[in-house]
Each structure stands twice: as structure tokens, then as C-alpha cells.
Design a protein around this motif. Structure first.
Motif, short mmCIF file in Angstrom:
data_model
loop_
_atom_site.label_atom_id
_atom_site.label_comp_id
_atom_site.label_asym_id
_atom_site.label_seq_id
_atom_site.Cartn_x
_atom_site.Cartn_y
_atom_site.Cartn_z
N ASP A 9 0.82 -1.21 0.00
CA ASP A 9 0.00 0.00 0.00
C ASP A 9 0.85 1.25 0.00
O ASP A 9 2.05 1.22 0.34
CB ASP A 9 -0.86 0.06 1.26
CG ASP A 9 -2.02 -0.91 1.24
OD1 ASP A 9 -2.00 -1.84 0.43
OD2 ASP A 9 -2.94 -0.72 2.06
N GLN A 18 5.66 -1.42 6.76
CA GLN A 18 5.85 -2.47 5.76
C GLN A 18 7.24 -3.08 5.85
O GLN A 18 7.39 -4.31 5.83
CB GLN A 18 5.60 -1.91 4.36
CG GLN A 18 4.17 -1.49 4.13
CD GLN A 18 3.98 -0.79 2.80
OE1 GLN A 18 4.85 -0.06 2.33
NE2 GLN A 18 2.83 -0.99 2.19
N ASN A 216 -4.49 0.88 -2.06
CA ASN A 216 -4.26 -0.55 -1.89
C ASN A 216 -4.32 -1.16 -3.29
O ASN A 216 -5.40 -1.33 -3.86
CB ASN A 216 -5.32 -1.17 -0.99
CG ASN A 216 -5.18 -2.68 -0.85
OD1 ASN A 216 -4.35 -3.30 -1.52
ND2 ASN A 216 -5.99 -3.27 0.00
N GLY A 241 -0.26 -3.39 4.40
CA GLY A 241 -0.73 -2.02 4.46
C GLY A 241 0.15 -1.11 5.29
O GLY A 241 1.23 -1.51 5.76
N THR A 242 -0.33 0.11 5.50
CA THR A 242 0.44 1.12 6.22
C THR A 242 -0.36 1.71 7.38
O THR A 242 -0.10 2.82 7.81
CB THR A 242 0.86 2.25 5.26
OG1 THR A 242 -0.31 2.81 4.66
CG2 THR A 242 1.80 1.75 4.18
N SER A 244 -4.51 1.82 9.09
CA SER A 244 -5.78 2.48 8.77
C SER A 244 -6.50 2.80 10.06
O SER A 244 -6.36 2.09 11.06
CB SER A 244 -6.66 1.58 7.90
OG SER A 244 -6.04 1.27 6.67
N ASP A 284 -7.52 2.89 1.94
CA ASP A 284 -7.92 1.65 1.27
C ASP A 284 -9.36 1.76 0.80
O ASP A 284 -10.21 0.95 1.15
CB ASP A 284 -7.76 0.48 2.24
CG ASP A 284 -7.99 -0.88 1.59
OD1 ASP A 284 -8.12 -0.92 0.36
OD2 ASP A 284 -8.05 -1.87 2.32
N ARG A 316 -4.00 -10.47 4.38
CA ARG A 316 -3.90 -9.03 4.57
C ARG A 316 -3.22 -8.75 5.91
O ARG A 316 -3.68 -9.21 6.96
CB ARG A 316 -5.30 -8.41 4.55
CG ARG A 316 -5.36 -6.91 4.83
CD ARG A 316 -4.72 -6.11 3.74
NE ARG A 316 -5.01 -4.67 3.90
CZ ARG A 316 -4.36 -3.70 3.27
NH1 ARG A 316 -3.37 -4.01 2.43
NH2 ARG A 316 -4.68 -2.45 3.45
N ASN A 318 -2.21 -5.48 8.03
CA ASN A 318 -2.35 -4.03 8.13
C ASN A 318 -2.86 -3.69 9.52
O ASN A 318 -3.94 -4.13 9.91
CB ASN A 318 -3.34 -3.53 7.07
CG ASN A 318 -3.44 -2.02 7.03
OD1 ASN A 318 -2.43 -1.33 7.14
ND2 ASN A 318 -4.65 -1.50 6.89
N ASN A 379 -5.33 -6.45 13.65
CA ASN A 379 -4.98 -6.54 12.24
C ASN A 379 -6.25 -6.36 11.40
O ASN A 379 -7.34 -6.74 11.81
CB ASN A 379 -4.36 -7.90 11.94
CG ASN A 379 -3.91 -8.05 10.50
OD1 ASN A 379 -3.00 -7.35 10.05
ND2 ASN A 379 -4.55 -8.95 9.76
N GLN A 380 -6.11 -5.77 10.21
CA GLN A 380 -7.26 -5.54 9.35
C GLN A 380 -7.73 -6.83 8.69
O GLN A 380 -6.97 -7.48 7.98
CB GLN A 380 -6.92 -4.51 8.26
CG GLN A 380 -8.10 -4.17 7.38
CD GLN A 380 -7.74 -3.22 6.26
OE1 GLN A 380 -6.64 -3.29 5.70
NE2 GLN A 380 -8.65 -2.33 5.93
#
Length: 446
Positions: A9, A18, A216, A241-242, A244, A284, A316, A318, A379-380
């Protein structure tokens, strides 16, 4: 045989998360590997925004700890986020007057900083001035690369590819850029960040890929593989990801402590709408890319609210700025300090911009990442319940996601060991992809 994708991302300084995650995944006997060790483990890598800076470090074959320094070292950060050297234009003064914002950074100076980083003598010297389509002969890696940006003039997404014969692309002239230019295009955010679009080869002007909804970029990578003839059941995806911000909506009965953990409903038309727009582009939007890619891989969805699916081939990773739901309400993640003033770490993370450059801001992102890796921060999921925020598809905690990815990797290596010839899943995938230099069908290192 598996076809493996790494998706990175965008997110400005938050891409520190990341590289912290890649370091965690690629430890071997205490030794940290370099960029090409990671790239060899994937058939395709796609990046948007600052994720492309991480990708640049991988292509340059820097040790992973040296890529981390790009985000940790203040001098290197400020080389990419340099203030404009000229007075604001009339348009910029009007923008400041109407929105309270004006460009904070010089686009031209960022390209200079990227070229210095990529062309330095460490790793692969001069790699920044090599076009993406020529990289495969320069670094002799089979991995295909994609960097997502937004074409300023055409007002459409543009994908810079190492494979200019991609079957997912139209029949127009391919977008050509050097590695430094492609990263420059992908990281030039508008809306008060940079003072002009990025100029790349052939007169193309670009903004950050988030403007096309590509912050994303995982869906673009899955489409690339499917268009090349790779069977959906062969594709395994690691999407990093970074961070959210995903908050429950306020119910109206929160005390002062819990009010910090929820999202208040604000009247439309407030002065903060431009900020809301910018946040939406970088979040995202609207958390749909992972789920759409997951479905494109042929996965099932839960049949009822009590079922949770966690064994998919899209993983995923993130971290979420999100409270933890307990039986008696929402609580802040353990380890994030509460305070009455600007020292409240949950509130600071909620408001921390993508261009965080101050040492204390970077330290907070590092702490946030460490808490995520320790399963104190959520975590997402690929899909979450919109009311309870419970995980429905994917993994709720980082170490669950890590275990799932390592299980996929282990299964791949086991198949490779059992089949030394490396016969791929589906001969059409081999024909389509191997023509562009991929090692689909050969073993990978992990």
C-alpha cells in the motif's frame, strides 16, 4: 505450483510498518536478508504511494535494515519532503485561503532525493535511472514489477510495468518510466502536499495513485495475473498495508475516556470536508480492494454471522487504529498511553498525517508497529462486520496472518520438493507468464 504476489500500500512515512513487517517475515537464524531475497519469493510485486519506495529498496538489493533507515533517518526523510523553494503562486494562496492548506513540499526536490537514494553506490548502483522494462536484464530477477500512479492529464490510473507486453494493458503506448520516475509519480500527493504533479518520461504528468482509488493496489495485481492466464486457484497474495483508522460510531453515551475511541458524526459541509476527502483517498477506499481480490480468487464467503473464514490465499497484514471490543464496551489497545493533553497516543495516531517526519512521530509509528506485531493492536480483516468490527474473513491478529502466510509458503515449498520438475498449476499460466521472464513453475526461496 503457486503464483505469488506481494502488494504494498501507499501511506507516506507509515510505510515504515511495511519494512518492519518484511524484516519480521524474513529473519533467518537471526540474520536479515536483502531486497533480492524477498523479490525472488514472488512472481509479481505491485506498489502504490510510499510502498513503491520500499519496492525501490528491494530492487536496489539493499539490506532490509537499510531500507528501514529511509523512514527512520530524519535526514533521508527530509530529502524526500523538502519545502518549496519559491513563493506561493496566486493559485496556492487562494487554496490556502479557501481550505487552510497549501503545498508543503517541492515535487522536483523529491525526484532528486529519490535518484540519490536509488543511484548510490550501495546495493545496485545507478538502478534509479533504469526503466522498469529494462530492469530484468540489469538485475536478472524473474519477478515482474508494477507501480500505480494517477495520470494528471488523462485523469485515470496509470500502471508502470516491467512487463510492457502485459495482457491486462490496453493496446495504447505503454507507460515508460525509470524506476526513480515511477516511484516519484506514485508518491506525489496533491491536496496541500506537493506543489506540482510529477513529470516523468514522454511528458506524462502524475499524481499519487491514491487518487484513482489505488492506495491498496492488490486488485490490479490479481487482475494482471488472471489476464496472463494464471489460474485463480494458483494465486497466493501477501498484501501489506500502512495502517488504517477504523473506529466504531459514537452512540452518544460515551464518557470522556471512551469518547476518544469512537468516531463522532459531524454535520456535512464543515470546513473539514477537504481533510475527510484526503483521508478517504488514503484509507484503502473503501476497504473494498482486499475483499474484491479475495472473491476474484474464487474464495467463498461466510454463510452466517457466526462463521469466520481464515484459510484464504489472500493474506492481509495491516494494523488498525481501532479500539478493542469487550463485553462492557470499547477499550484502547494495551500499550498506547492515555493522557489529557496532546500526549494521548491513540488520539495522536488517529490524527497523524502520512507525511509524518518529526522524530517523535516516527517513534510513535514504530511503537504502533511493535504493538501490532505483538498482537496488542488489531490486524485488518479482509472483511469485517460493519457494526461490531469483528473479523468475518481473514485474520484478526498479526500473528494469525503471519502463520497463515507461512503455512501457504510451506505448502508451496512442500509441493516443489515433491515435484522437482516444478509443474505449474495450469499450463496456460506457464505459457503466458514465463514468456515475460517469470519463474512460474520453478521453486522459490522463503
Amino acid at each position: 505450483m503457486s503464483f505469488r504476489i506481494l502488494s504494498l500500500d501507499g501511506g507516506g512515512s507509515w510505510s515504515l510498518l511495511q519494512i518492519m513487517t518484511l524484516i519480521d517475515l524474513y529473519r533467518s537464524g537471526g540474520a536479515l536478508l536483502s531486497g533480492h531475497h524477498v523479490l525472488r519469493d514472488f512472481d509479481l510485486v505491485v506498489a502504490s504511494g510510499s510502498g513503491s519506495i520500499v519496492l525501490g529498496g528491494l530492487v536496489k538489493d539493499l539490506p532490509l535494515v537499510d531500507i528501514r533507515k529511509v523512514f527512520e533517518d530524519e535526514a533521508q526523510r527530509r530529502a524526500l519532503f523538502a519545502p518549496p523553494r519559491t513563493r506561493p503562486t496566486a493559485r496556492e494562496r487562494l487554496l490556502r485561503h479557501l481550505t487552510g492548506t497549501a503545498p508543503r513540499y517541492a515535487t522536483r526536490d523529491k525526484l532528486d532525493g529519490l535518484r540519490r537514494f536509488l543511484n548510490s553506490e550501495s546495493g545496485e548502483p545507478g538502478i534509479g535511472d533504469v526503466t522498469l522494462d529494462a530492469l530484468k536484464t540489469r538485475i536478472e530477477l524473474p519477478t515482474q514489477l508494477m507501480i500505480a500512479a494517477f495520470d494528471y492529464d488523462r485523469q485515470r490510473e496509470v500502471l508502470f510495468r516491467s512487463n510492457i507486453e502485459s495482457r491486462a494493458a490496453d493496446f495504447g503506448a505503454p507507460a515508460i518510466a525509470t524506476l526513480a520516475e515511477a516511484i516519484h509519480a506514485a508518491t506525489t500527493a496533491p491536496l496541500g502536499f506537493f506543489d506540482a504533479p510529477a513529470n516523468v518520461s514522454r511528458g506524462r504528468r502524475c499524481w499519487d495513485g491514491a487518487l484513482a482509488g489505488g492506495n491498496n493496489p492488490v486488485l490490479a495485481a490479481v487482475a494482471e495475473a488472471l489476464a496472463a492466464g494464471v489460474e485463480a486457484r494458483a494465486i497466493e497474495v501477501l498484501s501489506i498495508g500502512t495502517g488504517s483508522v477504523v473506529l466504531p460510531m459514537a452512540g452518544g453515551n460515551e464518557d470522556s475516556a471512551s469518547a476518544k475511541l469512537v468516531r463522532q458524526r459531524l454535520p456535512a459541509g464543515e470546513a473539514g470536508d477537504l481533510r475527510k476527502l484526503a483521508d478517504t483517498l488514503l484509507d484503502d477506499p473503501p476497504d473494498a480492494a482486499s475483499l474484491t481480490a479475495y472473491l476474484a480468487l474464487g474464495h467463498a464467503v461466510p454463510t452466517d454471522s457466526g462463521e469466520r473464514l481464515s484459510a484464504g490465499r489472500l493474506v492481509r497484514m495491516n494494523p488498525l487504529v481501532q479500539p478493542i471490543r469487550l463485553a462492557n464496551g470499547w477499550v484502547r489497545p494495551a500499550g498506547l498511553n492515555e493522557a489529557e493533553d496532546g500526549g494521548d497516543e491513540f488520539l495522536r495516531l488517529r490524527e497523524l498525517a502520512v507525511d509524518a517526519v518529526a522524530p517523535d512521530e516516527i517513534a510513535l509509528i514504530q511503537k504502533f508497529g511493535a504493538l501490532w506485531h505483538g498482537d496488542a493492536v488489531v490486524n485488518q480483516p479482509v472483511r469485517a462486520n460493519s457494526d461490531t468490527l469483528d473479523c468475518e474473513i481473514g485474520q484478526r491478529w498479526y500473528n494469525e496472518a503471519k502463520t497463515q502466510w507461512l503455512n501457504l509458503t510451506g505448502a508451496h515449498l512442500a509441493r516443489a520438493a515433491a515435484d522437482p520438475a516444478g509443474s505449474p498449476i495450469g499450463s496456460s499460466a506457464t505459457t503466458a507468464w514465463s514468456g515475460s521472464g517469470s519463474r512460474l513453475g520453478g521453486s522459490k526461496t522463503g
